[in-house]
Write a protein that holds these residues in place. Sequence first.
Motif, PDB file in Angstrom:
ATOM      1  N   PRO A 182       1.308  -3.752  10.241  1.00  0.00           N
ATOM      2  CA  PRO A 182       1.761  -3.640   8.857  1.00  0.00           C
ATOM      3  C   PRO A 182       0.609  -3.854   7.862  1.00  0.00           C
ATOM      4  CG  PRO A 182       3.305  -4.969  10.111  1.00  0.00           C
ATOM      5  CD  PRO A 182       2.146  -4.673  11.021  1.00  0.00           C
ATOM      6  N   ARG A 185      -1.293  -0.653   7.557  1.00  0.00           N
ATOM      7  CA  ARG A 185      -0.489   0.295   6.814  1.00  0.00           C
ATOM      8  C   ARG A 185      -0.590  -0.008   5.326  1.00  0.00           C
ATOM      9  NH1 ARG A 185      -0.402   4.049  10.023  1.00  0.00           N
ATOM     10  NH2 ARG A 185       1.676   4.671  10.631  1.00  0.00           N
ATOM     11  N   ALA A 186      -0.629  -1.292   5.011  1.00  0.00           N
ATOM     12  CA  ALA A 186      -0.664  -1.685   3.601  1.00  0.00           C
ATOM     13  C   ALA A 186      -1.992  -1.315   2.943  1.00  0.00           C
ATOM     14  CB  ALA A 186      -0.408  -3.182   3.481  1.00  0.00           C
ATOM     15  N   VAL A 188      -3.705   1.303   3.380  1.00  0.00           N
ATOM     16  CA  VAL A 188      -3.611   2.702   2.970  1.00  0.00           C
ATOM     17  C   VAL A 188      -2.725   2.835   1.736  1.00  0.00           C
ATOM     18  CG1 VAL A 188      -3.018   5.010   3.727  1.00  0.00           C
ATOM     19  CG2 VAL A 188      -3.969   3.387   5.351  1.00  0.00           C
ATOM     20  N   ALA A 189      -1.669   2.024   1.690  1.00  0.00           N
ATOM     21  CA  ALA A 189      -0.781   2.085   0.526  1.00  0.00           C
ATOM     22  C   ALA A 189      -1.547   1.701  -0.744  1.00  0.00           C
ATOM     23  CB  ALA A 189       0.411   1.156   0.730  1.00  0.00           C
ATOM     24  N   ASN A 193      -1.802   4.330  -3.870  1.00  0.00           N
ATOM     25  CA  ASN A 193      -1.215   4.040  -5.173  1.00  0.00           C
ATOM     26  C   ASN A 193      -0.949   2.538  -5.305  1.00  0.00           C
ATOM     27  OD1 ASN A 193       0.526   3.745  -7.417  1.00  0.00           O
ATOM     28  ND2 ASN A 193       1.107   5.883  -7.229  1.00  0.00           N
ATOM     29  N   VAL A 195       0.009   0.567  -7.686  1.00  0.00           N
ATOM     30  CA  VAL A 195       1.204   0.070  -8.371  1.00  0.00           C
ATOM     31  C   VAL A 195       2.423   0.177  -7.464  1.00  0.00           C
ATOM     32  CG1 VAL A 195       2.687   0.341 -10.373  1.00  0.00           C
ATOM     33  CG2 VAL A 195       0.230   0.688 -10.599  1.00  0.00           C
ATOM     34  N   ARG A 196       2.537   1.318  -6.776  1.00  0.00           N
ATOM     35  CA  ARG A 196       3.658   1.474  -5.849  1.00  0.00           C
ATOM     36  C   ARG A 196       3.557   0.469  -4.708  1.00  0.00           C
ATOM     37  NH1 ARG A 196       4.106   8.080  -5.899  1.00  0.00           N
ATOM     38  NH2 ARG A 196       4.437   8.128  -8.140  1.00  0.00           N
ATOM     39  N   ALA A 197       2.334   0.243  -4.253  1.00  0.00           N
ATOM     40  CA  ALA A 197       2.143  -0.734  -3.179  1.00  0.00           C
ATOM     41  C   ALA A 197       2.615  -2.110  -3.646  1.00  0.00           C
ATOM     42  CB  ALA A 197       0.680  -0.778  -2.759  1.00  0.00           C
ATOM     43  N   LEU A 198       2.276  -2.440  -4.886  1.00  0.00           N
ATOM     44  CA  LEU A 198       2.670  -3.739  -5.433  1.00  0.00           C
ATOM     45  C   LEU A 198       4.188  -3.874  -5.452  1.00  0.00           C
ATOM     46  CD1 LEU A 198       1.542  -6.323  -6.804  1.00  0.00           C
ATOM     47  CD2 LEU A 198       1.892  -5.182  -8.984  1.00  0.00           C
ATOM     48  N   SER A 199       4.880  -2.800  -5.796  1.00  0.00           N
ATOM     49  CA  SER A 199       6.336  -2.888  -5.883  1.00  0.00           C
ATOM     50  C   SER A 199       6.967  -3.044  -4.505  1.00  0.00           C
ATOM     51  CB  SER A 199       6.914  -1.683  -6.620  1.00  0.00           C
ATOM     52  OG  SER A 199       6.951  -0.565  -5.771  1.00  0.00           O
ATOM     53  N   LEU A 200       6.187  -2.800  -3.446  1.00  0.00           N
ATOM     54  CA  LEU A 200       6.704  -3.018  -2.092  1.00  0.00           C
ATOM     55  C   LEU A 200       6.301  -4.381  -1.555  1.00  0.00           C
ATOM     56  CD1 LEU A 200       5.986   0.467  -0.584  1.00  0.00           C
ATOM     57  CD2 LEU A 200       8.193  -0.489  -1.191  1.00  0.00           C
ATOM     58  N   GLY A 201       5.677  -5.156  -2.404  1.00  0.00           N
ATOM     59  CA  GLY A 201       5.317  -6.502  -1.987  1.00  0.00           C
ATOM     60  C   GLY A 201       3.929  -6.618  -1.408  1.00  0.00           C
ATOM     61  N   VAL A 202       3.113  -5.582  -1.556  1.00  0.00           N
ATOM     62  CA  VAL A 202       1.729  -5.690  -1.101  1.00  0.00           C
ATOM     63  C   VAL A 202       0.953  -6.416  -2.186  1.00  0.00           C
ATOM     64  CG1 VAL A 202      -0.335  -4.427  -0.441  1.00  0.00           C
ATOM     65  CG2 VAL A 202       1.897  -3.515   0.141  1.00  0.00           C
TER      66      VAL A 202
END
Lengths: 325, 248
Positions: A182, A185-186, A188-189, A193, A195-202
């Motif tokens: 994981p 994977r993070a 690459v997130a 992007n 901001v999108r990664a942040l909204s998934l808790g990265v």
Amino acid sequence: MNARNIAIAALSAVVIAALLAAPYALKSYGLYILSLWAVTTIGAIGLNLTLGYAGQISLAQGAFVGIGAYCTAILTTKYGYPLPFTYLVAFVSCFSIGWVLGYPALRVEHHYLAFVTLAFTTLVYLIFRNEEWLTGGVSGIGGIPRPVMFGYSLRAPAEFYYFCLANLAAISLAFWGLIRSPWGRAFVAVRENPVRALSLGVDTRRYTLIAFALGAGLGGISGVLLAQLVQFIDPSPFSLTASLNLLLMVVVGGSGYFFGPFVGAIVAVLLPEWLRFSGGLYLICYAILVMVLMAFCPTGLIGLAGRFLKPVSKPAPVPAREQTT
Amino acid sequence: MDTESILTLDGVYAGYGKMTILHGTNFTVPRNAITTVIGPNGAGKSTAFKTIFGMVRANAGRIAFEGADITNLPPRALIERGIVYVPQGRNIFPQLSVRHNLELGGVAAPAQLDLAGRMEQALDRFPVLRRKANQQASTLSGGEQKMLEIARSLLLEPKLMLVDEPSIGLSPLLVSELFSLLNDIKARGVTVLMIEQNAKRALESSDYGIVLELGQTRMFDRADKLLADPRVGQLFLGGTMKTTKGAA
């Protein structure tokens, strides 16, 4: 397992077998070059994590290789510490320095970040050259030992070559595990992007710093091995050119692809040897090749190979920027 | 309202730089229900969500989730507590594969969690995603992309899902599908809090509604009551509303 994976597995098996058989076919110079390839690949894998997976450009990888190499040189020749200890010191120092160097990356991006890391590389180079009391200045440090394992010396070219391969194998496996996890994977997130990664808790800050630090740490390991390989260290291999070269390897090989650094290091380390027949034309051939590649295949050699392999797999489009399997 | 609440905003002030958007916002979200936040543009709906999810700082006030103070916690900590957030617009990573996108929903997973198993479950629930798992996510249609986002946010089995304008850019048929999907999600014990421009449709599929205006809560009631309220009709639902449809 589809045809593509089988093709890759078969190719890997052939390459590994060839690498293992190399000492029976090559003389010491050939083995030296192959060892150099393995060592350089480790440094490039580190940069691939920072650049390819986490998307942070760094012109400092050469400096980290240098720090690793000087750690080894100083600790073994001046203080007589054993080699495993220098691994630890080199990794921890590069990891910490890389972490700190990552802070600008939280504020600046792209070529600005390149400038920041470029300044760092220049600074490190000047320290290597000018702080004679520590680094020996331009005259460098000689007599760096090669490892002894279980009472068995790895001094000879073939033995040391296997040692380098083993290091590369261990690091590749660890890296493979990392990018499948994981965590990987993070990374690459964050690249794709933030901001999108942040909204998934990265935690994008932490991941950026870790990408820098881990990449730098692998640079350090590469340096430890380089010092043992060359057995003599001076500042010149760690100038900006080294960092640019590592960057080139990652990009030419295929940034963000697992096998990118391996192929990139072939281009940077082995290709010059193969182009020797051309004499003075070598650099021109090399430059033209790299320019053509970048113009027509910005995803690097692995990306190029992926294009040919695509029809073999399902008609579904292969994820363009995902690493190959 | 006698239902148990899962989330409470108490006098929350938040905004961007010197511009304050939320002016002491108060509201309560009932558990195991779908609650829709409606209100005119600039009312602070999205800002409220971002503030709850720790992406915009609350300058004052308190946000409580299941009784515990979560004000200004970072997104990761909130995910670990069981809150997920599906922002407005497209939130997938178009260059990555569908599977990789889905996996990213598990970034904040605790180490002992069987992520592979969860992935399989998610792909079973959304067969379209399984069929296209190895494709680049940009090849999905708009509705499939929204589905991927929702599947991703459900991966860690959250308790509360914040969804900002899920229906934007979807065809009417897909909007119905989406709302029935949200009802399925509710049936699985997830509380849904969503923002909708399409207020009438959303309220018809919701249990409760919150009317937000200028950063303050104007009304909070059962969705069917809000639908029948002429003030709501005039203010937000586009003119007169003679409906008495008690659809929910």
